[in-house]
Design a protein around this motif. Structure first.
Motif, short mmCIF file in Angstrom:
data_model
loop_
_atom_site.label_atom_id
_atom_site.label_comp_id
_atom_site.label_asym_id
_atom_site.label_seq_id
_atom_site.Cartn_x
_atom_site.Cartn_y
_atom_site.Cartn_z
N UNK A 252 22.15 82.12 22.65
CA UNK A 252 20.79 82.08 23.44
C UNK A 252 21.14 82.55 24.93
N UNK A 253 19.91 83.07 25.55
CA UNK A 253 19.91 83.49 26.76
C UNK A 253 19.04 82.08 27.48
N UNK A 254 18.33 81.42 26.86
CA UNK A 254 17.45 80.57 27.44
C UNK A 254 17.33 79.51 26.42
N UNK A 255 17.39 78.54 26.82
CA UNK A 255 17.37 77.13 25.82
C UNK A 255 16.10 76.15 26.28
N UNK A 256 15.07 76.10 25.62
CA UNK A 256 14.09 75.01 25.88
C UNK A 256 14.08 73.80 24.98
N UNK A 257 14.72 72.84 25.99
CA UNK A 257 15.01 71.61 25.04
C UNK A 257 14.46 70.45 25.26
N UNK A 258 13.98 69.49 24.18
CA UNK A 258 13.42 68.33 24.51
C UNK A 258 14.17 67.29 25.28
N UNK A 259 13.46 66.39 25.84
CA UNK A 259 14.02 65.56 26.70
C UNK A 259 15.20 64.49 25.85
N UNK A 260 15.02 64.41 24.70
CA UNK A 260 15.95 63.67 23.87
C UNK A 260 16.87 64.15 23.35
N UNK A 261 17.05 65.52 23.52
CA UNK A 261 18.38 66.11 22.77
C UNK A 261 19.56 65.75 23.54
N UNK A 262 20.55 65.27 22.87
CA UNK A 262 21.63 64.59 23.48
C UNK A 262 22.53 65.63 24.13
N UNK A 263 23.19 65.02 25.46
CA UNK A 263 23.99 65.91 26.00
C UNK A 263 25.12 66.40 25.20
N UNK A 264 25.64 65.76 24.22
CA UNK A 264 26.71 66.26 23.23
C UNK A 264 26.21 67.64 22.68
N UNK A 265 25.17 67.65 22.24
CA UNK A 265 24.61 68.96 21.46
C UNK A 265 24.63 69.94 22.35
N UNK A 266 23.87 69.65 23.69
CA UNK A 266 23.76 70.95 24.91
C UNK A 266 25.04 71.35 25.18
N UNK A 267 26.11 70.36 25.29
CA UNK A 267 27.46 71.15 25.57
C UNK A 267 28.13 72.11 24.60
N UNK A 268 27.33 72.31 23.31
CA UNK A 268 27.90 73.20 22.49
C UNK A 268 27.10 74.48 22.70
N UNK A 269 26.31 74.35 23.46
CA UNK A 269 25.46 75.66 23.60
C UNK A 269 26.54 76.62 24.68
N UNK A 270 26.02 77.92 24.75
CA UNK A 270 26.70 78.73 25.70
C UNK A 270 26.47 78.45 27.10
N UNK A 271 27.76 78.24 27.85
CA UNK A 271 27.86 77.74 29.11
C UNK A 271 26.71 78.52 29.99
N UNK A 272 26.56 79.84 29.87
CA UNK A 272 25.79 80.57 30.89
C UNK A 272 24.20 80.65 30.46
N UNK A 273 24.01 79.87 29.62
CA UNK A 273 22.63 79.78 28.97
C UNK A 273 21.74 79.19 29.90
N UNK A 274 20.49 79.82 30.16
CA UNK A 274 19.38 78.90 31.31
C UNK A 274 18.88 77.72 30.24
N UNK A 275 19.00 76.56 30.73
CA UNK A 275 18.56 75.18 30.03
C UNK A 275 17.28 74.80 30.63
N UNK A 276 16.40 74.50 29.94
CA UNK A 276 15.16 74.14 30.85
C UNK A 276 14.65 72.81 29.94
N UNK A 277 14.64 71.60 30.60
CA UNK A 277 14.04 70.68 29.73
C UNK A 277 12.51 70.67 29.74
N UNK A 278 11.88 70.48 28.36
CA UNK A 278 10.80 70.71 28.51
C UNK A 278 9.93 69.44 27.69
N UNK A 279 10.38 67.93 27.92
CA UNK A 279 10.45 66.96 27.16
C UNK A 279 8.79 66.48 27.59
N UNK A 280 8.24 66.13 26.60
CA UNK A 280 6.88 65.31 26.70
C UNK A 280 6.77 64.02 27.08
N UNK A 281 5.95 63.80 28.06
CA UNK A 281 5.71 62.48 28.51
C UNK A 281 4.41 61.79 27.87
#
Length: 495
Positions: A242-271
């Motif tokens: 991935x170049x960009x990861x649009x992730x939900x608010x509740x996606x765990x940090x342990x899972x995000x740590x498996x992603x490529x380090x230099x990918x842009x991570x954007x939280x898009x959690x719904x409220x």
């Protein structure tokens, strides 16, 4: 993270090893492999260390330790059997702001020596922060079998071509894709076959091929309920591309740590109360980054197609001509039930399962409560914490028995998982008493009575036992440290 990981260049830099026994011998061997200028200070040396001194590969300071030995050293290793002397060396080195390692004493050490997998120029280092060195060695042994010896030559080939690749592909997204093909395609396979000349020729051919246009795409990825061990291999591959990861608010940090380090991570959690506005923003972000030629991963908790609005997002991408694919995830009903010891179907209790969402009043008003209240079926109610009183009242009003068992699973599959059990008559009261918070999934039906006997993960279920089931015997569950599991999973993918 207790320690900050780094790789030190010790080439032609002075390192002091205090001690002349077998342990010091092992430390010296590793330091020499890193081309350090090693001095060993000790009254006596092992035959192997004496041989290194005679050959001029190391220097020797004979006699009792003196503070001046530390002067001008970049690193110090205390490897004697005298604990008091080791502590003295550590104290003096610390006063001079020199990193020191005291063998088998993590508290006195300011740096730790990891277990190493050498695929030079690729080096994999594993540390347990000095807490469990045997575990580090065990992980190294496992990873050794996964990392092919061709990784080293592949890294060296990529290094030789690096400047030319950067000139050929100034666009970062295209350069990443070229590397992906180079490092996982025919070139890598030729090196695994020990054909370096053919691999080099294939790399040159790939570099000379016409440059493709930057075409973006979106991968809809199910992240599961939280445990990174439940992520699929295909999902891991998508996260690492991935170049960009649009992730939900509740996606765990342990899972995000498996992603490529230099990918842009954007939280898009719904409220709560703002779902529509946020969904429009998600659509806009997917479109923006895909049109810029990026590989976008839309990372959603659970499964994208089970109460995840995945269908809406694909419709939007289709309308705008954006290429997409879907990687399913383990939905919360399956994972929470499994981790709570609740079989969703059972020959004696339930022949069907209904997945229901109860996140807002409008969704609950459209439910067929008469059908949901039927016996011999299992209800899995998503996003229902705020509406438990309504769920309870409607099911009772439509004929579901008050003694129907339930299991309320909070943070299912995660380290902080809690399970509350009881009967429908006490559902809302028990949820309040134990302060159940979102994310939580309600499992209601006869199968929920099995939780106290079959639960295997985390703490014992809370709440009152269901009368029809005997109390569960005490259990001891072996647990693999989560960090070890994450690192092993990452290594499996990259291998």
């Amino acid at each position: 993270m207790k320690l900050y990981p780094l790789f030190a260049d010790l080439s032609r830099r002075a390192v002091l090893v205090v001690g002349g026994g077998a342990v010091a011998e092992r430390k010296v061997a590793a330091l020499l492999a890193a081309k350090a200028q090693v001095t060993v200070g000790a009254p006596l040396l092992t035959p192997q260390l004496e041989s290194l001194v005679r050959k001029g590969r190391i220097a020797h300071r004979a006699g009792v330790f003196e503070a001046s030995w530390i002067d001008h050293a970049w690193l110090v290793v205390a490897a004697t059997s005298d604990q008091a002397l080791n502590a003295q060396v550590a104290e003096l080195a610390t006063l001079q702001r020199i990193f020191v390692n005291v063998v088998d004493d993590a508290q006195l050490s300011s740096f730790h020596v990891p277990a190493v997998i050498d695929r030079s120029p690729v080096i994999v280092a594993i540390s347990s922060s000095g807490e469990a060195p045997m575990l580090g060695r065990l992980l190294r042994e496992r990873l050794e079998t996964l990392l092919d010896h061709s990784i080293g030559p592949l890294a060296a080939l990529a290094a030789r071509l690096r400047k030319r690749i950067r000139r050929r592909y100034p666009d970062l997204a295209l350069r990443r894709r070229f590397y992906q093909k180079l490092l996982t395609g025919p070139v890598a396979e030729l090196l695994r076959r020990n054909q370096p000349e053919a691999a080099a020729a294939a790399a040159e051919q790939a570099l000379a091929a016409p440059r493709p246009d930057a075409v973006g795409s979106v991968v809809l990825v199910g992240a599961g309920p939280g445990d990174p061990g439940l992520l699929t291999l295909r999902a891991l591959r998508a996260l690492n591309e991935a170049d960009v990861i649009l992730h939900d608010r509740l996606v765990s940090l342990d899972i995000l740590e498996l992603a490529r380090r230099d990918a842009d991570r954007i939280e898009v959690g719904k409220q709560a109360g703002n779902h529509h506005a946020t969904q429009d923003q998600i659509h806009a972000l997917m479109l923006e980054h895909a049109r810029a030629g990026k590989r976008v991963v839309r990372l959603k908790g659970g499964d994208p197609f089970v109460f995840g609005r995945g269908g809406e997002e694909l419709e939007f991408l289709h309308e705008h001509g954006i290429a997409f694919e879907v990687v399913p995830g383990i939905t919360a009903a399956l994972a929470c039930a499994a981790y709570a010891g609740v079989p969703l179907t059972h020959r004696d209790h339930a022949q069907s399962v209904r997945l229901v969402t109860a996140h807002c009043r409008s969704s609950m008003d459209t439910l067929d409560w008469a059908a949901l209240a039927q016996e011999r079926q299992t209800l899995a109610v998503y996003m229902g914490v705020a509406g438990l009183e309504t769920v309870q009242a409607q099911l009772l009003a439509h004929g579901r028995a008050a003694e129907t068992p339930f299991a309320l699973v909070e943070n299912g599959s995660r380290a902080e998982q809690r399970v509350v059990t009881g009967t429908l008559a006490d559902l809302s009261e028990l949820a309040r008493r134990h302060d159940v918070r979102s994310p939580a999934l309600l499992i209601l039906g006869e199968v929920a009575s099995l939780s106290r006997r079959l639960a295997w993960f985390g703490a014992e279920p809370l709440g009152a036992p269901v009368a029809s089931e005997p109390a569960a015997p005490p259990r001891v569950v072996p647990r693999i440290p989560r960090r070890a599991a994450v690192e092993t999973l990452r290594a499996i993918h990259r291998a």
